[in-house]
Design a protein around this motif. Structure first.
Motif, PDB file in Angstrom:
ATOM      1  N   GLN A 218      44.037  24.054   1.210  1.00  0.00           N
ATOM      2  CA  GLN A 218      44.226  25.118   2.189  1.00  0.00           C
ATOM      3  C   GLN A 218      43.523  24.804   3.512  1.00  0.00           C
ATOM      4  O   GLN A 218      44.097  25.014   4.586  1.00  0.00           O
ATOM      5  N   LEU A 219      42.293  24.317   3.436  1.00  0.00           N
ATOM      6  CA  LEU A 219      41.590  23.973   4.675  1.00  0.00           C
ATOM      7  C   LEU A 219      42.213  22.752   5.339  1.00  0.00           C
ATOM      8  O   LEU A 219      42.287  22.673   6.570  1.00  0.00           O
ATOM      9  N   ARG A 221      45.278  21.995   5.443  1.00  0.00           N
ATOM     10  CA  ARG A 221      46.505  22.384   6.146  1.00  0.00           C
ATOM     11  C   ARG A 221      46.232  22.817   7.581  1.00  0.00           C
ATOM     12  O   ARG A 221      47.113  22.727   8.435  1.00  0.00           O
ATOM     13  N   HIS A 222      45.025  23.286   7.842  1.00  0.00           N
ATOM     14  CA  HIS A 222      44.686  23.748   9.192  1.00  0.00           C
ATOM     15  C   HIS A 222      44.148  22.625  10.074  1.00  0.00           C
ATOM     16  O   HIS A 222      43.864  22.852  11.247  1.00  0.00           O
ATOM     17  N   GLY A 223      43.990  21.441   9.498  1.00  0.00           N
ATOM     18  CA  GLY A 223      43.502  20.316  10.282  1.00  0.00           C
ATOM     19  C   GLY A 223      41.989  20.343  10.440  1.00  0.00           C
ATOM     20  O   GLY A 223      41.362  21.398  10.350  1.00  0.00           O
ATOM     21  N   GLN A 291      35.869  23.973  11.211  1.00  0.00           N
ATOM     22  CA  GLN A 291      36.840  25.026  11.500  1.00  0.00           C
ATOM     23  C   GLN A 291      36.163  26.320  11.934  1.00  0.00           C
ATOM     24  O   GLN A 291      36.808  27.194  12.505  1.00  0.00           O
ATOM     25  N   SER A 302      35.707  30.537   6.801  1.00  0.00           N
ATOM     26  CA  SER A 302      36.788  29.575   6.602  1.00  0.00           C
ATOM     27  C   SER A 302      37.371  29.696   5.201  1.00  0.00           C
ATOM     28  O   SER A 302      38.586  29.599   5.005  1.00  0.00           O
ATOM     29  N   GLY A 305      39.246  32.979   4.872  1.00  0.00           N
ATOM     30  CA  GLY A 305      40.393  33.070   5.763  1.00  0.00           C
ATOM     31  C   GLY A 305      41.691  32.567   5.157  1.00  0.00           C
ATOM     32  O   GLY A 305      42.764  32.771   5.733  1.00  0.00           O
ATOM     33  N   VAL A 306      41.640  31.901   4.004  1.00  0.00           N
ATOM     34  CA  VAL A 306      42.867  31.429   3.361  1.00  0.00           C
ATOM     35  C   VAL A 306      43.340  32.475   2.362  1.00  0.00           C
ATOM     36  O   VAL A 306      42.579  33.324   1.897  1.00  0.00           O
TER      37      VAL A 306
END
Length: 483
Positions: A218-219, A221-223, A291, A302, A305-306
């Motif tokens: 999941q993290l 995916r956000h780069g 992030q 972080s 947040g997913v």
């Protein structure tokens, strides 16, 4: 392989205060081997209640792997990824930070694995092994320091669990409820330590792995932004910090690996499990930290947040009790070196109650207390160097005397003191102004200025290791004469 003590030959009576040696099949070599295990109502073999009984050898590679994998994942590890990244404005590059995490973890965990191997060979808890290194009375000094360290970290873990639970629930209240629940669960785990390790292997390790995979995906995916733009300044201090984190478990390792079926399983289980978990934990923490714009106070934002992040974070919060379990149980094992006949259940129950009461009274740790715990930690890096060299190259080659009346080995204090002084000379612990000034003055007196390449952990290990090796002929002969 060297035996655990001079009395460990097959059929010889065991020395008072320590367990007799086991043979390769796990049966006791001493005369009272049949009474060595504690049988629970369900028929499961548990850890002995006092120090002078033989530890059951039930733990395989997978048990060690699961235990140390769980200990390698920590909520504290996520937040202290900021220590590796560096101060805002002078952060390491992402490549440098990840390399420091991997290199420091591997070096530090190799030391952990050696301590685990020694525990598996001797069958004695970590602090009882120090009887062979220093003699029984002198071993009380590091034992007391380890008790203070374990109690302090036990309290800190309960506060961390309570904070994590508050974050998941979304409240700033009810801290005392979470502290009491965490303290009760921790104490229950320490009453049945081998059963707790079995639960970690069968259920908790899998749940933690799923949670870690989920957050990584999941993290990811956000780069992940690269903060340092190629900056490698501060790489060695970051590596040193990771070494110190791994070494922090060295004074605890033998408390668990004394139950290992083989030394090989103890070494490779602890080394592989902890290395994989700590690298993964800190890299994931690094991703979450970047992030959150490098703010450690917002790192759990972080995770939350997913989608369904609260559920997987809850898994990691509940898992944190294995950290408090390790500290409470090792406190009891350390006290056993002082009071070998006291029932360990009394010791773990009392320690669990103590850290719960302290956690209810303390709202947060001050920077001075962090420094105090760091000061105690710096004691054990050079001590482990002396321990390893003396065990494999010195008196341990013929067998340490682990009995209750093992004679004092005063000469072994010299390399330990040299290592401690080296560590503080390179990186004075900011425990108090006068202490920092003392070592700063020493730096000026010898015209020494710490550089980026001067690692306190590595030099604090190498100097006492070389000094112990140089003293080996003398110390080995004295140990032989004392038998």
């Amino acid at each position: 392989m060297p035996p655990a003590s001079p009395s460990s030959s097959s059929g010889a009576p065991s020395s008072p205060g320590v367990p007799p040696r086991q043979d390769a099949a796990g049966t006791a070599a001493g005369s009272h081997g049949a009474a060595t295990a504690v049988l629970e109502p369900a028929g499961r073999t548990e850890a002995p209640l006092v120090l002078d009984t033989e530890p059951p050898r039930t733990l395989r590679f997978r048990d060690h792997f699961a235990l140390w994998m769980n200990l390698g994942v920590s909520l504290i590890g996520f937040t202290t990824a900021a220590t590796v990244l560096g101060a805002k404005g002078s952060e390491l590059s992402l490549a440098a930070a990840v390399t420091a995490i991997v290199a420091g973890t591997v070096v530090g965990t190799a030391m952990l694995g050696v301590a685990a191997l020694i525990g598996a060979r001797t069958g004695a808890p970590a602090m009882a092994n120090l009887r062979g290194l220093f003699g029984t009375r002198l071993s009380y000094v590091p034992t007391v320091l380890n008790i203070v360290q374990c109690v302090g970290w036990g309290v800190y873990e309960l506060l961390t669990i309570a904070l994590g639970a508050q974050t998941v629930v979304g409240t700033e209240g009810y801290r005392w409820v979470f502290v009491v629940l965490a303290g009760a669960l921790t104490t229950a785990l320490t009453i049945w330590p081998l059963g707790a390790i079995a639960v970690l292997r069968r259920f908790v390790a899998a749940a933690v792995a799923v949670a870690m995979v989920y957050f990584t995906v999941q993290l990811g995916r956000h780069g992940v932004p690269d903060p340092g733009a190629g900056n490698w300044h501060g790489f060695l201090p970051a590596t040193d910090a990771m070494i110190a984190v791994s070494i922090s478990f060295v004074p605890l390792a033998a408390d668990y690996t004394r139950h290992s079926r083989t030394p090989r399983a103890a070494f490779w289980g602890s080394f592989s499990g902890y290395t994989i978990a700590q690298v993964w934990c800190y890299v994931l923490g690094l991703m979450a930290l970047l992030q959150a714009d490098g703010d450690p106070e917002r790192i759990f934002d972080s995770f939350l947040g997913v989608w369904a992040g609260w559920l997987f974070l809850l898994v990691l919060v509940l898992r944190e009790t294995d950290q408090s379990f390790a500290n409470v149980y090792s406190t009891a094992m350390s006290i056993h070196n002082l009071l070998p006949k006291v029932d360990r259940r009394v010791l773990t129950g009392g320690t669990g109650a103590l850290i719960t009461v302290l956690a209810l009274q303390i709202t947060e740790f001050t920077e001075s207390y962090y420094a105090f715990l760091g000061l105690i930690g710096s004691v054990f890096v050079p001590m482990f160097a002396v321990l390893a060299v003396d065990y494999f190259l010195g008196a341990g080659r013929r067998g340490w005397n682990l009995s209750a009346d093992a004679p004092s080995r005063w000469l072994m204090l010299l390399p330990w003191a040299l290592g401690f002084a080296t560590y503080q000379l390179i990186a004075p612990t900011a425990v108090a102004g006068w202490w920092t000034d003392l070592w700063t003055s020493a730096q000026e007196a010898v015209h020494f200025t710490p550089q980026e390449w001067t690692s306190a952990s590595l030099f604090g290990f190498l100097v006492p290791a070389l000094a112990t090796w140089a003293l080996t002929p003398l110390t080995r002969d004295r140990a032989a004469a004392a038998r």
